[in-house]
Design an enzyme around this catalytic site. Structure first.
Site, mmCIF file in Angstrom:
data_model
loop_
_atom_site.group_PDB
_atom_site.id
_atom_site.type_symbol
_atom_site.label_atom_id
_atom_site.label_comp_id
_atom_site.label_asym_id
_atom_site.label_seq_id
_atom_site.Cartn_x
_atom_site.Cartn_y
_atom_site.Cartn_z
ATOM 1 N NE ARG A 1 -3.089 0.285 3.184
ATOM 2 C CZ ARG A 1 -2.659 0.780 4.349
ATOM 3 N NH1 ARG A 1 -2.311 2.049 4.455
ATOM 4 N NH2 ARG A 1 -2.564 -0.003 5.415
ATOM 5 C CE1 TYR B 1 -17.540 8.474 -15.683
ATOM 6 C CE2 TYR B 1 -16.092 8.695 -13.782
ATOM 7 C CZ TYR B 1 -17.025 7.975 -14.513
ATOM 8 O OH TYR B 1 -17.434 6.757 -14.058
ATOM 9 C CG ASP C 1 -9.442 13.684 -15.929
ATOM 10 O OD1 ASP C 1 -8.814 13.093 -16.831
ATOM 11 O OD2 ASP C 1 -10.283 13.110 -15.207
HETATM 12 O O1 7XF Z 1 -12.185 5.245 -12.018
HETATM 13 P P1 7XF Z 1 -11.976 5.158 -13.505
HETATM 14 O O2 7XF Z 1 -10.679 4.527 -13.879
HETATM 15 O O3 7XF Z 1 -13.168 4.573 -14.201
HETATM 16 O O4 7XF Z 1 -11.809 6.681 -14.026
HETATM 17 C C1 7XF Z 1 -12.688 7.730 -13.761
HETATM 18 C C2 7XF Z 1 -12.583 8.754 -14.840
HETATM 19 C C3 7XF Z 1 -11.872 9.906 -14.591
HETATM 20 N N1 7XF Z 1 -11.731 10.871 -15.531
HETATM 21 C C4 7XF Z 1 -12.271 10.728 -16.740
HETATM 22 C C5 7XF Z 1 -12.103 11.825 -17.750
HETATM 23 C C6 7XF Z 1 -12.981 9.580 -17.066
HETATM 24 O O5 7XF Z 1 -13.500 9.464 -18.289
HETATM 25 C C7 7XF Z 1 -13.140 8.558 -16.093
HETATM 26 C C8 7XF Z 1 -13.896 7.324 -16.366
HETATM 27 N N2 7XF Z 1 -14.776 7.404 -17.471
HETATM 28 C C9 7XF Z 1 -15.402 6.228 -18.034
HETATM 29 C C10 7XF Z 1 -16.238 6.699 -19.235
HETATM 30 O O6 7XF Z 1 -16.465 7.915 -19.382
HETATM 31 O O7 7XF Z 1 -16.607 5.868 -20.057
HETATM 32 C C11 7XF Z 1 -16.164 5.480 -16.998
HETATM 33 C C12 7XF Z 1 -17.182 4.519 -17.402
HETATM 34 S S1 7XF Z 1 -18.639 4.608 -16.337
#
Ligand code: 7XF
Length: 398
Positions: free
Chosen positions: A60, A113, A187
């Site tokens: 961890r 997101y 991001d």
């Molecule tokens: O925790 P994850 O690895 O799914 O990442 C979260 C996340 C963070 N920033 C951005 C710009 C993201 O697009 C995502 C995750 N997005 C996916 C999508 O938009 O398809 C999650 C599927 S519900």
């Protein structure tokens, strides 16, 4: 080994952070699939916990396989340090647990997101953190929103799902001129360091869902944070160790390194395919509006040209006939997969309002400029003729 700064990005994605295996000379970093590490003595264990001696303690807190991955991605983003997490949300939440305390204020872009939006709107606000969602593509809104309690400014560019673009340098400059201690968090999931490097433009922190292009093969959930060594030490020892515990497994670290080796060439093909799919969509009379940073009509196309190398492989569009027509199009795809996520070899299509952005209520969706009928495509690595043929056959059914 040459110094990282002398290497090109494709080379860094393969070599940066490599540690020579002194035991067997293994070319590829082995998977240290262990939860804990042995100490020679209590004295040594004590020194490691006290930070007086280098060496591993417990996965961890760090793992040799993950260490190499972290050094590699730090080199790609041009940062001193990187920490990996078991998901993008693990990375994002660990950053804000580290930065904020009760009474802190966050300025967030209004298009994020779905779970990042929910974490900020429904999560952080429970703990006395004040969050304002504004349109950061107009920097005047940032000037109005900043206040003395502002601890962070956060945005995605291009944003999920509508590909809105934000001027990274302007946002960083305005925030830091107001208060140099504000953490500007970008991001970079949609662009990847191949197309855009936010730290060089003045940001303090880059976050990624490494589930996406970085890994690129649709078989891992992971996230990472890049920034200064000082900040990342705090993120690791507080945000990750104590607050979220969202630690990446060594096997996932191995898979992401395997994926990273082709990041540069994958992005090249992803981007080319996306350009060709956009060309096709432009000729299709059933497509009402296309959202793509590479289009001259994109509202921030000039900023795109300034801060991105090419335009990425995420496309959104609206079908005439709205939500129902969009659903019909998606239901009839045969090669492209009706799936959330992005950045995989497979072309993925989905409907944000009912899927990735279902954490927004109707009013918040409208405020975030996410239309009910929006269709999102993550253009994959297949032959583009096959992707287009699939869209063509499905469009014929609506
Ligand atoms: O925790 P994850 O690895 O799914 O990442 C979260 C996340 C963070 N920033 C951005 C710009 C993201 O697009 C995502 C995750 N997005 C996916 C999508 O938009 O398809 C999650 C599927 S519900």
């Amino acid at each position: 080994m040459m110094k990282n700064k002398d290497l090109g990005l494709a080379t860094k994605a393969i070599h940066a952070g490599t540690k020579r295996d002194l035991q067997y000379g293994s070319l590829v970093m082995p998977i240290y699939q262990t939860s804990t590490f042995m100490f020679d003595s209590c004295e040594q264990g004590g020194k490691r916990f006290a930070g007086e001696e280098q060496g591993h303690i417990y996965t961890r807190l760090g793992n040799p396989t993950t260490d190499v991955l972290e050094a590699r991605v730090a080199a790609l983003e041009g940062t001193e340090a990187c920490v990996f997490f078991s998901s993008g949300m693990g990375a994002i939440s660990s950053v804000f647990w580290t930065i904020c305390k009760s009474g802190s204020h966050i300025v967030a872009d209004k298009t994020l997101y779905g779970c990042t939006f929910s974490f900020l709107k429904h999560g952080m606000t429970r703990y006395g953190v004040d969050v304002d969602f504004v349109d950061l593509s107009d920097t005047k809104n940032l000037e109005k929103a900043l206040k003395k309690e502002t601890a962070a400014v956060v945005f995605e560019t291009p944003a999920n799902p509508n590909l809105k673009v934000i001027d990274i340098k302007k946002i960083a400059d305005i925030s830091h001129a107001f208060n140099k201690n504000i953490k500007v968090v970008c991001d970079n999931t949609f662009a990847t360091p191949v197309l855009q490097q936010p730290i060089a433009l003045g940001c303090d922190v880059v976050v990624h869902s490494a589930t996406k292009f970085l890994n690129g093969h649709g078989d891992v959930i992971a996230g990472c944070v890049c920034g200064t060594k000082e900040f990342l030490t705090e993120v690791r020892l507080f945000g990750l160790k104590d607050m979220t515990g969202a630690v990446l497994g060594p096997f996932e670290a191995f898979l992401i390194m395997r994926g990273l080796k082709t990041l540069d060439i994958r992005m090249e093909r992803h981007c080319l395919n996306a350009l060709k799919l956009v060309e096709y969509l432009q000729t299709n009379k059933k497509v009402e509006k296309i959202y793509f940073p590479g289009l001259k009509e994109h509202p921030n196309h000039e900023i795109v040209k300034k801060q991105m190398k090419t335009f990425g492989s995420m496309i959104a569009f609206e079908v005439s006939g709205g939500r129902q027509a969009g659903a019909k199009l998606l239901d009839n795809m045969k090669l492209c997969s009706l799936s959330v996520s992005l950045g995989d070899a497979e072309t993925l299509v989905q409907h944000p309002a009912s899927m990735t952005h279902s954490t927004y209520d109707a009013e918040s969706l409208a405020l975030a400029d996410i239309s009910e009928g929006l269709v999102r495509v993550s253009v994959g690595l297949e032959n583009i003729e096959d992707i287009i043929a699939d869209f063509e056959q499905s469009f014929k059914k609506i």
